[in-house]
Scaffold this motif. Structure first.
Motif, PDB file in Angstrom:
ATOM      1  N   PRO A 129       0.823  -1.227   0.000  1.00 12.47           N
ATOM      2  CA  PRO A 129       0.000   0.000   0.000  1.00 12.47           C
ATOM      3  C   PRO A 129       0.847   1.263   0.000  1.00 12.47           C
ATOM      4  O   PRO A 129       0.470   2.254  -0.617  1.00 12.47           O
ATOM      5  N   VAL A 130       2.000   1.226   0.695  1.00 16.20           N
ATOM      6  CA  VAL A 130       2.878   2.403   0.706  1.00 16.20           C
ATOM      7  C   VAL A 130       3.377   2.672  -0.706  1.00 16.20           C
ATOM      8  O   VAL A 130       3.354   3.812  -1.191  1.00 16.20           O
ATOM      9  N   ALA A 131       3.799   1.610  -1.372  1.00 18.99           N
ATOM     10  CA  ALA A 131       4.288   1.769  -2.737  1.00 18.99           C
ATOM     11  C   ALA A 131       3.177   2.298  -3.646  1.00 18.99           C
ATOM     12  O   ALA A 131       3.398   3.204  -4.456  1.00 18.99           O
ATOM     13  N   ASP A 132       1.978   1.758  -3.471  1.00 18.07           N
ATOM     14  CA  ASP A 132       0.841   2.228  -4.277  1.00 18.07           C
ATOM     15  C   ASP A 132       0.580   3.706  -4.023  1.00 18.07           C
ATOM     16  O   ASP A 132       0.344   4.477  -4.961  1.00 18.07           O
ATOM     17  N   GLY A 133       0.633   4.094  -2.746  1.00 21.49           N
ATOM     18  CA  GLY A 133       0.375   5.492  -2.390  1.00 21.49           C
ATOM     19  C   GLY A 133       1.398   6.415  -3.025  1.00 21.49           C
ATOM     20  O   GLY A 133       1.044   7.431  -3.631  1.00 21.49           O
ATOM     21  N   ILE A 134       2.671   6.044  -2.907  1.00 23.99           N
ATOM     22  CA  ILE A 134       3.724   6.891  -3.481  1.00 23.99           C
ATOM     23  C   ILE A 134       3.540   6.975  -4.993  1.00 23.99           C
ATOM     24  O   ILE A 134       3.654   8.043  -5.597  1.00 23.99           O
ATOM     25  N   LYS A 135       3.205   5.859  -5.589  1.00 22.03           N
ATOM     26  CA  LYS A 135       3.007   5.850  -7.032  1.00 22.03           C
ATOM     27  C   LYS A 135       1.902   6.819  -7.433  1.00 22.03           C
ATOM     28  O   LYS A 135       2.081   7.647  -8.324  1.00 22.03           O
ATOM     29  N   SER A 136       0.764   6.737  -6.739  1.00 24.88           N
ATOM     30  CA  SER A 136      -0.359   7.578  -7.180  1.00 24.88           C
ATOM     31  C   SER A 136      -0.082   9.047  -6.877  1.00 24.88           C
ATOM     32  O   SER A 136      -0.593   9.925  -7.564  1.00 24.88           O
ATOM     33  N   LEU A 137       0.735   9.323  -5.847  1.00 29.39           N
ATOM     34  CA  LEU A 137       1.040  10.719  -5.544  1.00 29.39           C
ATOM     35  C   LEU A 137       2.008  11.319  -6.552  1.00 29.39           C
ATOM     36  O   LEU A 137       1.967  12.520  -6.813  1.00 29.39           O
ATOM     37  N   THR A 138       2.888  10.508  -7.095  1.00 29.23           N
ATOM     38  CA  THR A 138       3.899  11.059  -7.994  1.00 29.23           C
ATOM     39  C   THR A 138       3.472  10.992  -9.452  1.00 29.23           C
ATOM     40  O   THR A 138       4.207  11.431 -10.320  1.00 29.23           O
ATOM     41  N   LYS A 139       2.307  10.441  -9.706  1.00 32.01           N
ATOM     42  CA  LYS A 139       1.859  10.341 -11.102  1.00 32.01           C
ATOM     43  C   LYS A 139       1.389  11.687 -11.623  1.00 32.01           C
ATOM     44  O   LYS A 139       0.955  12.542 -10.853  1.00 32.01           O
ATOM     45  N   GLU A 140       1.443  11.801 -12.930  1.00 30.62           N
ATOM     46  CA  GLU A 140       0.991  13.045 -13.533  1.00 30.62           C
ATOM     47  C   GLU A 140      -0.520  13.144 -13.426  1.00 30.62           C
ATOM     48  O   GLU A 140      -1.230  12.166 -13.648  1.00 30.62           O
ATOM     49  N   ASP A 141      -0.991  14.330 -13.064  1.00 30.70           N
ATOM     50  CA  ASP A 141      -2.433  14.539 -12.959  1.00 30.70           C
ATOM     51  C   ASP A 141      -2.942  15.056 -14.299  1.00 30.70           C
ATOM     52  O   ASP A 141      -2.669  16.192 -14.671  1.00 30.70           O
ATOM     53  N   ILE A 142      -3.643  14.208 -15.008  1.00 30.82           N
ATOM     54  CA  ILE A 142      -4.081  14.572 -16.354  1.00 30.82           C
ATOM     55  C   ILE A 142      -5.554  14.949 -16.327  1.00 30.82           C
ATOM     56  O   ILE A 142      -6.387  14.190 -15.837  1.00 30.82           O
ATOM     57  N   VAL A 143      -5.862  16.126 -16.845  1.00 31.36           N
ATOM     58  CA  VAL A 143      -7.255  16.531 -17.020  1.00 31.36           C
ATOM     59  C   VAL A 143      -7.502  16.583 -18.527  1.00 31.36           C
ATOM     60  O   VAL A 143      -6.770  17.258 -19.238  1.00 31.36           O
ATOM     61  N   PRO A 144      -8.503  15.859 -19.024  1.00 28.59           N
ATOM     62  CA  PRO A 144      -8.731  15.857 -20.466  1.00 28.59           C
ATOM     63  C   PRO A 144      -8.970  17.270 -20.990  1.00 28.59           C
ATOM     64  O   PRO A 144      -9.513  18.125 -20.279  1.00 28.59           O
ATOM     65  N   PHE A 145      -8.554  17.484 -22.238  1.00 35.23           N
ATOM     66  CA  PHE A 145      -8.618  18.816 -22.815  1.00 35.23           C
ATOM     67  C   PHE A 145     -10.041  19.355 -22.844  1.00 35.23           C
ATOM     68  O   PHE A 145     -10.295  20.505 -22.534  1.00 35.23           O
ATOM     69  N   THR A 146     -11.005  18.492 -23.191  1.00 35.45           N
ATOM     70  CA  THR A 146     -12.377  18.969 -23.321  1.00 35.45           C
ATOM     71  C   THR A 146     -13.162  18.873 -22.015  1.00 35.45           C
ATOM     72  O   THR A 146     -14.336  19.198 -21.985  1.00 35.45           O
ATOM     73  N   ALA A 147     -12.515  18.398 -20.965  1.00 39.77           N
ATOM     74  CA  ALA A 147     -13.262  18.174 -19.728  1.00 39.77           C
ATOM     75  C   ALA A 147     -13.711  19.498 -19.111  1.00 39.77           C
ATOM     76  O   ALA A 147     -13.133  20.549 -19.362  1.00 39.77           O
ATOM     77  N   ASP A 148     -14.749  19.379 -18.300  1.00 42.09           N
ATOM     78  CA  ASP A 148     -15.227  20.534 -17.546  1.00 42.09           C
ATOM     79  C   ASP A 148     -14.353  20.620 -16.297  1.00 42.09           C
ATOM     80  O   ASP A 148     -14.583  19.936 -15.306  1.00 42.09           O
ATOM     81  N   ALA A 149     -13.333  21.472 -16.363  1.00 43.36           N
ATOM     82  CA  ALA A 149     -12.250  21.394 -15.378  1.00 43.36           C
ATOM     83  C   ALA A 149     -12.749  21.570 -13.945  1.00 43.36           C
ATOM     84  O   ALA A 149     -12.316  20.853 -13.039  1.00 43.36           O
ATOM     85  N   VAL A 150     -13.669  22.500 -13.734  1.00 41.99           N
ATOM     86  CA  VAL A 150     -14.106  22.794 -12.367  1.00 41.99           C
ATOM     87  C   VAL A 150     -14.840  21.594 -11.776  1.00 41.99           C
ATOM     88  O   VAL A 150     -14.517  21.108 -10.688  1.00 41.99           O
ATOM     89  N   VAL A 151     -15.832  21.093 -12.525  1.00 43.82           N
ATOM     90  CA  VAL A 151     -16.617  19.959 -12.028  1.00 43.82           C
ATOM     91  C   VAL A 151     -15.718  18.732 -11.898  1.00 43.82           C
ATOM     92  O   VAL A 151     -15.826  17.963 -10.934  1.00 43.82           O
ATOM     93  N   HIS A 152     -14.817  18.584 -12.853  1.00 47.55           N
ATOM     94  CA  HIS A 152     -13.873  17.466 -12.822  1.00 47.55           C
ATOM     95  C   HIS A 152     -13.034  17.507 -11.550  1.00 47.55           C
ATOM     96  O   HIS A 152     -12.700  16.475 -10.971  1.00 47.55           O
ATOM     97  N   PHE A 153     -12.686  18.706 -11.111  1.00 52.97           N
ATOM     98  CA  PHE A 153     -11.871  18.850  -9.911  1.00 52.97           C
ATOM     99  C   PHE A 153     -12.695  18.620  -8.648  1.00 52.97           C
ATOM    100  O   PHE A 153     -12.229  18.000  -7.696  1.00 52.97           O
ATOM    101  N   ILE A 154     -13.939  19.114  -8.651  1.00 49.68           N
ATOM    102  CA  ILE A 154     -14.742  19.060  -7.420  1.00 49.68           C
ATOM    103  C   ILE A 154     -15.234  17.640  -7.113  1.00 49.68           C
ATOM    104  O   ILE A 154     -15.343  17.248  -5.957  1.00 49.68           O
ATOM    105  N   ALA A 155     -15.498  16.859  -8.184  1.00 53.15           N
ATOM    106  CA  ALA A 155     -16.163  15.565  -7.993  1.00 53.15           C
ATOM    107  C   ALA A 155     -15.488  14.673  -6.945  1.00 53.15           C
ATOM    108  O   ALA A 155     -16.164  14.209  -6.016  1.00 53.15           O
ATOM    109  N   PRO A 156     -14.164  14.412  -7.041  1.00 56.44           N
ATOM    110  CA  PRO A 156     -13.570  13.539  -6.008  1.00 56.44           C
ATOM    111  C   PRO A 156     -13.641  14.135  -4.617  1.00 56.44           C
ATOM    112  O   PRO A 156     -13.801  13.403  -3.632  1.00 56.44           O
ATOM    113  N   LEU A 157     -13.564  15.474  -4.536  1.00 56.10           N
ATOM    114  CA  LEU A 157     -13.646  16.103  -3.214  1.00 56.10           C
ATOM    115  C   LEU A 157     -15.014  15.860  -2.592  1.00 56.10           C
ATOM    116  O   LEU A 157     -15.131  15.504  -1.420  1.00 56.10           O
TER     117      LEU A 157
END
Lengths: 167, 216, 391
Positions: C76-104
């Motif tokens: 799990p530690v390795a998984d956590g570090i991996k997901s934290l260091t990965k690039e955060d990609i937001v699709p070009f056509t995505a609705d950036a605000v809603v896309h950001f709020i949803a996981p929160l």
């Protein structure tokens, strides 16, 4: 009227205004959800727990989803491209909202003395609500239940009818 | 009754779960870097160049005919012909590849280069631990990295290598027989020349060629 | 001594808060509790992910992760570090605000539910009158975040996944709510603290857990089924069916936002497991009176973990349902069963005779189960599907 009230009121109003003014329908639906949530928090601030939770459960959890489904099923997913964030017909929307607000305000003003004179807040906990529903308001409750059942059966019949034409 | 199948399934997975701790036969996983299974004989991944003898530069079988380069579907082979010539395994002077590169990041391991090679010079390797930090240079193998001895070929694909060796030996014998026949014919011609007329060489030549043609 | 062990966290809280001026104490106490909840459940999440991967591996006769650390416990530690260091990609056509709020929104709503769960004796953040309703209200808010994630990604797989998820969650929310109504009817309270207290009684050394009663057993089974569907767990994991729609509503999420969705899903699972434990398995109370010396919070968390292990077991066993099977099962089996269960609960409430109410309750529950299994769940409902195309 505390500080919390003003924050919640501002949030509710902002959500409601955005629901009227924004261009993208899904954005409007989501802002409406913010307004619903703000309303729930206002209920909570007034000490009406049950109503607040039901507000979230029914409005945020079900009605908002229903609205969203209705939007997605009836319109294409294409969003309007040009012309900023706000809807061009914001004036019409605002006037409709103002009219509705006026009617509601008038109704409230007419019905009861709207500034409560008593200092003691009436406690409306679950038990009291349950007892009231089961004793004094049992007839309205039953009528509502019947209405909902009729609506449910109607919905089922509509769905069944569609199925008969299946190939 | 409803739910019976679900209970059966749950019992089955529970059996697997507990069993995997008890009996090692259930766990078919090979713990790779520590444990390895011997590669099967038909394994193949990327091509290599076979050489005979000790010196890879001298013994390279490849004659830079460029058939593999032309046939390669993803075009991962690059060959430059040499200007001079060196003797091949039968001693005939041949040109050799001055450059022979295979880009194994492009290669698709189809083995077509091996099928088309008339000189048994290119064969499929079994080495698979080719990971490298240099994604371009590290995966572009040149002559020195591609050249591997015939003994190595024997260790990885014994059956196939034995067949190849037999074929090459046969061919070599054939060539030698032909050379011998030609030499004998020349000697006979030389011996017959003083006695007979100019038409004699035409009569003596066919028997020398025929056995070679029949064997093919 | 054992008293102290039982109340160790409560005492710790009082001791820590005692250093502050009296005016700040309530706020600081709540803050500390919130920090504790936010620290404990992600840790449990890491543990559950490891358990799931190793357990599923063993069920399929594999080893599971065993490379990072001894026996792979640092995976799990390795998984956590991996997901934290990965690039955060937001699709070009995505609705950036809603896309950001949803996981929160998802993570906040999921964590809110823990505010009302009694995790031990005197260990509840807020004891609301209607805490059960509060929990469900928070659960309902997660649907919106799922929709937001799916819609804002501008990806057909995301949208399909979101639609499936929302339809499924709405369908199973009804039986989920109805299966708990029986408990509320018998206990006469919507407060989880009261519900747990009502179960913390013993006859002949055996606890009065709701699951030991006919209406409780039926309610429990229906609750488990509905909670699996509600948390999108296998076999109800259509919203993220990998073989059809990549990853469903979080297809277009990467890096930490993806980790948040993953966290939200698992923490939601803990929440619903904790709720089910409080409603049917006696919350923090021990099953036998002689085991009362074990600290109450150990009981609660071990019950939750057993629940999670059961979820993992089921995931390792069953294939994914089809959409029509899912809906048929919800509306033709689970919903009628929960409705009938209300009848059983009412019978239990009003029949005074001990034997009569046991027999009548069991007869109704078992009879309904067998009958509905025979009639409602006939094979033709689950056979090959006939397709109908839109005109």
């Amino acid at each position: 009227m505390s500080f919390v009230f003003y924050v919640l009121a501002a949030m509710t109003l902002a959500g409601a205004l955005a629901a009227v003014l924004l261009k993208n329908l899904v954005h409007c639906a989501l802002s409406l959800t913010v307004a619903f949530a703000g309303l729930a928090l206002l209920f909570l601030e007034l000490g009406a727990q049950f109503v607040a939770f039901v507000q979230i459960l029914v409005y945020v959890g079900a009605v908002a989803i229903l609205v969203v489904f209705a939007i997605l099923l009836t319109r294409s997913a294409e969003t309007p491209k040009a012309g900023g964030v706000f809807s061009r017909t914001w004036l019409a929307g605002l006037s409709v909202a103002a009219a509705v607000f006026a009617v509601l305000g008038w109704a409230v003003l007419e019905s009861t003395p709207w500034l409560p004179q008593t200092t003691e807040a009436p406690a409306a906990d679950v038990e009291q609500i349950g007892e009231a529903l089961m004793s004094r308001y049992v007839l309205p409750l039953e009528i509502v239940a019947l209405l909902l059942t009729a609506a449910l059966i109607g919905a089922v019949i509509v769905a069944m009818h569609e199925k008969e034409g299946a190939q | 009754m409803l739910g019976e199948g679900i209970l059966k399934g749950l019992a089955e997975t529970a059996k697997n779960f507990a069993g995997s701790y008890v009996s090692k036969e259930r766990l078919t996983t090979v713990q790779y870097p520590e444990e390895r299974i011997a590669p099967i004989e038909a394994t193949r991944d990327f091509p290599f160049l076979v050489y005979d003898g000790e010196d890879w530069q001298a013994g390279l079988r490849c004659v830079a005919c460029q058939i593999c380069e032309k046939e390669c579907p993803p075009k991962c082979i690059y060959i430059e012909k040499s200007k001079d010539k060196k003797p091949d395994y039968v001693g005939k002077p041949q040109i050799y590849p001055a450059r022979f590169d295979i880009d194994i990041s492009v290669c698709m391991s189809c083995q077509i280069c091996v099928e088309v090679c008339p000189f048994e010079a290119i064969k499929m390797d079994t080495v698979f631990e080719l990971a490298t930090e240099d994604r371009f240079g590290g995966l572009l193998l040149d002559r020195s990295k591609l050249a591997k001895s015939n003994e190595y070929y024997h260790t990885i694909h014994p059956t196939e290598a034995a067949e190849v060796d037999a074929r090459l030996a046969e061919e070599k014998a054939k060539v030698e027989a032909k050379a011998r026949a030609a030499a004998e014919a020349a000697a006979a011609k030389a011996a017959a020349a003083p006695a007979a007329a100019a038409g004699a060489p035409a009569k003596t030549e066919p028997p020398a060629v025929k056995p070679a043609g029949g064997a093919e | 001594m054992l008293e102290k062990a039982d109340q160790v966290f409560v005492l710790l809280l009082h001791w820590l808060v005692g250093y502050l001026p009296a005016a700040w104490q309530p706020a600081a106490g709540v803050l500390l509790c919130v920090v504790a909840i936010i620290a404990v459940y992600p840790t449990l999440f890491a543990l559950a992910v490891l358990l799931e991967r190793k357990g599923l591996g063993r069920m399929q006769n594999r080893y599971g992760p065993n490379r990072v650390g001894p026996f792979g416990i640092l995976q799990p530690v390795a998984d956590g570090i991996k997901s934290l260091t990965k690039e955060d990609i937001v699709p070009f056509t995505a609705d950036a605000v809603v896309h950001f709020i949803a996981p929160l929104v998802l993570v906040v709503a999921v964590f809110m539910g823990f505010a009302v769960l009694p995790m031990g004796r005197n260990m509840v953040l807020v004891d609301l009158d209607a805490s059960l309703l509060f929990f469900f209200a928070m659960g309902a808010s997660t649907e919106l975040s799922v929709f937001m994630a799916g819609w804002s990604s501008r990806n057909k797989y995301s949208l399909l996944g979101a639609m499936r998820a929302v339809a499924q969650m709405i369908s199973y929310e009804v039986p989920l709510l109805l299966s708990t109504v029986g408990v509320v009817m018998i206990t006469g309270s919507l407060s989880l603290v009261d519900i747990v207290d009502a179960q913390n009684r013993y006859t002949w050394g055996l606890a009065h857990w709701n699951v030991f009663k006919p209406w409780g057993l039926a309610g429990f089974v229906m609750f488990v089924i509905a909670s699996m569907a509600e948390t999108n767990r296998s076999p109800f994991d259509l919203p993220e069916g990998e073989s059809e729609i990549v990853a469903g509503y979080f297809t277009e999420y990467s890096g930490f936002k993806f980790a948040l969705f993953f966290l939200g899903e698992y923490v939601g699972m803990f929440g619903i497991a904790g709720l089910g434990t409080s409603l049917f398995l006696g919350g923090w109370s021990s099953p036998l009176a002689i085991l009362n010396w074990v600290p109450s919070w150990i009981w609660f968390f071990s019950k939750v973990m057993v629940w999670i292990c059961f979820f993992i077991w089921v995931r390792g066993t069953m294939p994914r349902l089809r959409q029509d099977q899912l809906m048929n099962f919800a509306w033709k089996f689970v919903l009628p069963m929960t409705l009938l269960n209300l009848l059983v609960a009412a019978e239990w409430r009003f029949v005074a005779d001990l034997w009569l109410r046991w027999i009548a309750g069991m007869v109704i529950v078992v009879g309904a189960y067998v009958l509905m299994g025979r009639v409602g769940m006939r094979r033709e409902h689950f056979g090959p599907r006939t397709y109908r195309y839109a005109e």
